[in-house]
Write a protein that holds these residues in place. Structure first.
Motif, PDB file in Angstrom:
ATOM      1  N   MET A  17       0.800  -1.218   0.000  1.00  0.00           N
ATOM      2  CA  MET A  17       0.000   0.000   0.000  1.00  0.00           C
ATOM      3  C   MET A  17       0.839   1.277   0.000  1.00  0.00           C
ATOM      4  SD  MET A  17      -3.149   0.830  -0.319  1.00  0.00           S
ATOM      5  CE  MET A  17      -4.033  -0.617   0.188  1.00  0.00           C
ATOM      6  N   PRO A  18       1.881   1.408   0.837  1.00  0.00           N
ATOM      7  CA  PRO A  18       2.657   2.641   0.777  1.00  0.00           C
ATOM      8  C   PRO A  18       3.272   2.878  -0.603  1.00  0.00           C
ATOM      9  CG  PRO A  18       3.169   1.459   2.791  1.00  0.00           C
ATOM     10  CD  PRO A  18       2.311   0.554   1.939  1.00  0.00           C
ATOM     11  N   MET A  19       3.624   1.841  -1.308  1.00  0.00           N
ATOM     12  CA  MET A  19       4.211   1.999  -2.631  1.00  0.00           C
ATOM     13  C   MET A  19       3.164   2.487  -3.634  1.00  0.00           C
ATOM     14  SD  MET A  19       7.206   1.469  -1.853  1.00  0.00           S
ATOM     15  CE  MET A  19       7.930   1.630  -3.461  1.00  0.00           C
ATOM     16  N   VAL A  20       1.919   2.035  -3.481  1.00  0.00           N
ATOM     17  CA  VAL A  20       0.853   2.474  -4.374  1.00  0.00           C
ATOM     18  C   VAL A  20       0.652   3.973  -4.232  1.00  0.00           C
ATOM     19  CG1 VAL A  20      -1.620   2.307  -4.830  1.00  0.00           C
ATOM     20  CG2 VAL A  20      -0.288   0.225  -4.430  1.00  0.00           C
ATOM     21  N   HIS A  21       0.655   4.464  -3.006  1.00  0.00           N
ATOM     22  CA  HIS A  21       0.475   5.886  -2.756  1.00  0.00           C
ATOM     23  C   HIS A  21       1.749   6.679  -2.981  1.00  0.00           C
ATOM     24  CE1 HIS A  21      -3.154   4.650  -0.280  1.00  0.00           C
ATOM     25  NE2 HIS A  21      -3.616   5.355  -1.280  1.00  0.00           N
ATOM     26  N   GLY A  22       2.870   6.018  -3.114  1.00  0.00           N
ATOM     27  CA  GLY A  22       4.113   6.708  -3.406  1.00  0.00           C
ATOM     28  C   GLY A  22       4.829   7.261  -2.188  1.00  0.00           C
ATOM     29  N   ILE A  23       4.260   7.114  -1.010  1.00  0.00           N
ATOM     30  CA  ILE A  23       4.909   7.636   0.191  1.00  0.00           C
ATOM     31  C   ILE A  23       4.519   6.756   1.376  1.00  0.00           C
ATOM     32  CG2 ILE A  23       3.058   9.283   0.708  1.00  0.00           C
ATOM     33  CD1 ILE A  23       5.325  11.237   1.554  1.00  0.00           C
ATOM     34  N   LYS A 123       0.960  11.749  -9.817  1.00  0.00           N
ATOM     35  CA  LYS A 123       2.031  11.845  -8.817  1.00  0.00           C
ATOM     36  C   LYS A 123       1.539  12.224  -7.429  1.00  0.00           C
ATOM     37  CE  LYS A 123       3.397  16.461 -10.392  1.00  0.00           C
ATOM     38  NZ  LYS A 123       4.491  17.246 -10.921  1.00  0.00           N
ATOM     39  N   TYR A 124       0.312  12.727  -7.296  1.00  0.00           N
ATOM     40  CA  TYR A 124      -0.220  13.103  -5.981  1.00  0.00           C
ATOM     41  C   TYR A 124      -1.120  12.019  -5.399  1.00  0.00           C
ATOM     42  CZ  TYR A 124       1.319  17.577  -7.851  1.00  0.00           C
ATOM     43  OH  TYR A 124       2.057  18.578  -8.422  1.00  0.00           O
ATOM     44  N   GLY A 151       0.681  13.127   2.867  1.00  0.00           N
ATOM     45  CA  GLY A 151       1.386  12.482   1.759  1.00  0.00           C
ATOM     46  C   GLY A 151       2.416  13.426   1.176  1.00  0.00           C
ATOM     47  N   VAL A 152       2.380  13.640  -0.118  1.00  0.00           N
ATOM     48  CA  VAL A 152       3.312  14.545  -0.793  1.00  0.00           C
ATOM     49  C   VAL A 152       3.185  15.962  -0.224  1.00  0.00           C
ATOM     50  CG1 VAL A 152       3.829  15.616  -3.037  1.00  0.00           C
ATOM     51  CG2 VAL A 152       3.317  13.176  -2.912  1.00  0.00           C
ATOM     52  N   PHE A 153       1.993  16.295   0.282  1.00  0.00           N
ATOM     53  CA  PHE A 153       1.719  17.650   0.755  1.00  0.00           C
ATOM     54  C   PHE A 153       1.824  17.803   2.274  1.00  0.00           C
ATOM     55  CE2 PHE A 153      -0.804  17.379  -3.257  1.00  0.00           C
ATOM     56  CZ  PHE A 153      -0.020  18.248  -3.987  1.00  0.00           C
ATOM     57  N   ARG A 154       2.689  17.036   2.913  1.00  0.00           N
ATOM     58  CA  ARG A 154       2.881  17.204   4.359  1.00  0.00           C
ATOM     59  C   ARG A 154       3.272  18.644   4.675  1.00  0.00           C
ATOM     60  NH1 ARG A 154       6.362  11.718   5.357  1.00  0.00           N
ATOM     61  NH2 ARG A 154       4.588  10.312   5.434  1.00  0.00           N
ATOM     62  N   LEU A 155       2.670  19.174   5.731  1.00  0.00           N
ATOM     63  CA  LEU A 155       2.912  20.541   6.206  1.00  0.00           C
ATOM     64  C   LEU A 155       2.561  21.601   5.163  1.00  0.00           C
ATOM     65  CD1 LEU A 155       6.250  20.153   8.210  1.00  0.00           C
ATOM     66  CD2 LEU A 155       3.900  20.099   9.072  1.00  0.00           C
ATOM     67  N   ALA A 156       1.603  21.297   4.305  1.00  0.00           N
ATOM     68  CA  ALA A 156       1.211  22.247   3.255  1.00  0.00           C
ATOM     69  C   ALA A 156       0.526  23.466   3.849  1.00  0.00           C
ATOM     70  CB  ALA A 156       0.278  21.564   2.253  1.00  0.00           C
ATOM     71  N   ARG A 157       0.747  24.579   3.166  1.00  0.00           N
ATOM     72  CA  ARG A 157       0.023  25.811   3.440  1.00  0.00           C
ATOM     73  C   ARG A 157      -0.052  26.554   2.120  1.00  0.00           C
ATOM     74  NH1 ARG A 157       5.205  26.250   4.657  1.00  0.00           N
ATOM     75  NH2 ARG A 157       6.314  28.223   4.505  1.00  0.00           N
ATOM     76  N   GLY A 158      -1.130  27.272   1.940  1.00  0.00           N
ATOM     77  CA  GLY A 158      -1.266  27.957   0.670  1.00  0.00           C
ATOM     78  C   GLY A 158      -2.634  28.565   0.487  1.00  0.00           C
ATOM     79  N   ILE A 159      -2.960  28.808  -0.772  1.00  0.00           N
ATOM     80  CA  ILE A 159      -4.196  29.488  -1.131  1.00  0.00           C
ATOM     81  C   ILE A 159      -4.867  28.734  -2.272  1.00  0.00           C
ATOM     82  CG2 ILE A 159      -5.177  31.615  -2.114  1.00  0.00           C
ATOM     83  CD1 ILE A 159      -4.107  32.057   0.685  1.00  0.00           C
ATOM     84  N   ILE A 183       2.687  25.629  -0.622  1.00  0.00           N
ATOM     85  CA  ILE A 183       4.081  25.463  -0.218  1.00  0.00           C
ATOM     86  C   ILE A 183       4.118  24.219   0.656  1.00  0.00           C
ATOM     87  CG2 ILE A 183       6.006  26.474   1.077  1.00  0.00           C
ATOM     88  CD1 ILE A 183       4.705  29.238   0.505  1.00  0.00           C
ATOM     89  N   HIS A 184       5.045  23.343   0.357  1.00  0.00           N
ATOM     90  CA  HIS A 184       5.174  22.101   1.126  1.00  0.00           C
ATOM     91  C   HIS A 184       6.620  21.623   0.996  1.00  0.00           C
ATOM     92  CE1 HIS A 184       4.992  19.496  -2.556  1.00  0.00           C
ATOM     93  NE2 HIS A 184       4.409  20.577  -3.012  1.00  0.00           N
ATOM     94  N   TYR A 185       6.936  20.527   1.686  1.00  0.00           N
ATOM     95  CA  TYR A 185       8.300  19.989   1.655  1.00  0.00           C
ATOM     96  C   TYR A 185       8.387  18.782   0.773  1.00  0.00           C
ATOM     97  CZ  TYR A 185       9.314  23.109   5.494  1.00  0.00           C
ATOM     98  OH  TYR A 185       9.488  24.216   6.261  1.00  0.00           O
TER      99      TYR A 185
END
Length: 185
Positions: A17-23, A123-124, A151-159, A183-185
């Motif tokens: 499962m983690p591989m399917v989601h990519g993270i 990719k997301y 996931g890919v957007f951990r600690l995301a912030r934005g508009i 913005i994310h890491y």
């Protein structure tokens, strides 16, 4: 023997499962990710999509769980709306907008929305962005904060900015166009 084969298949799906989601989202992987956070660089990601809110007709994706009020004040909808690359419902699916929106304006049509944009392709896949915002739907453009992600957007912030692309006054079904910058890491 068939029971063992089914158990092994299920186990291999859980492990993969983690591989399917990519993270990898296990507690150990998240802790390791945080330990390496100081070495990571912030990224800016732009995403453009259309949200299809279908409240009547076939294939309803947004359900009113309260009585309809004349000005929508107090009305609550639960939604699981498709997100697509184009304004047509048959365009490529990117994911779902899952959450609630409710009539929060006593004297104007003003919604409070709490959505997770759940990405299910590309990719997301498996990642989310969370929006908690005021949505004054009669304004041409509405700006809403992205308050987090996974996931890919951990600690995301934005508009996220949205506008009505189409609205059917008879069915009340709508297609909303979103431009998201995070913005994310």
């Amino acid at each position: 023997m068939a029971g063992l084969a089914a158990l092994l298949l299920l186990w291999s799906m859980v492990i993969a499962m983690p591989m399917v989601h990519g993270i990898d989202e296990s507690p150990q992987a998240v802790e390791k990710w945080f330990k390496e956070l100081g070495r990571r660089k912030e990224k800016v990601t732009k995403i453009h999509f259309y949200l299809h809110d279908t409240v009547s007709g076939k294939n309803i994706t947004s359900f009113n769980v309260t009585a309809i009020k004349p000005n929508q004040f107090g009305q609550i909808n639960v939604a699981d709306d498709p997100l697509t690359t184009g304004p047509e419902l048959n365009s490529t699916i990117l994911g779902r907008a899952q959450g609630i929106y409710l009539g929060a304006g006593l004297h104007e049509i003003d919604l409070l929305i709490a959505f997770n944009f759940v990405f299910t392709t590309r990719k997301y896949n498996g990642s989310t962005l969370s929006v908690l915002a005021r949505d004054p739907i009669l304004q041409k453009y509405r700006e809403m904060p992205i308050v987090g992600g996974s996931g890919v957007f951990r600690l995301a912030r934005g508009i996220a900015t949205s506008q009505i692309y189409t609205f059917d006054t008879t069915s009340l079904n709508a297609v909303l166009e979103y431009h998201v910058i995070v913005i994310h890491y």
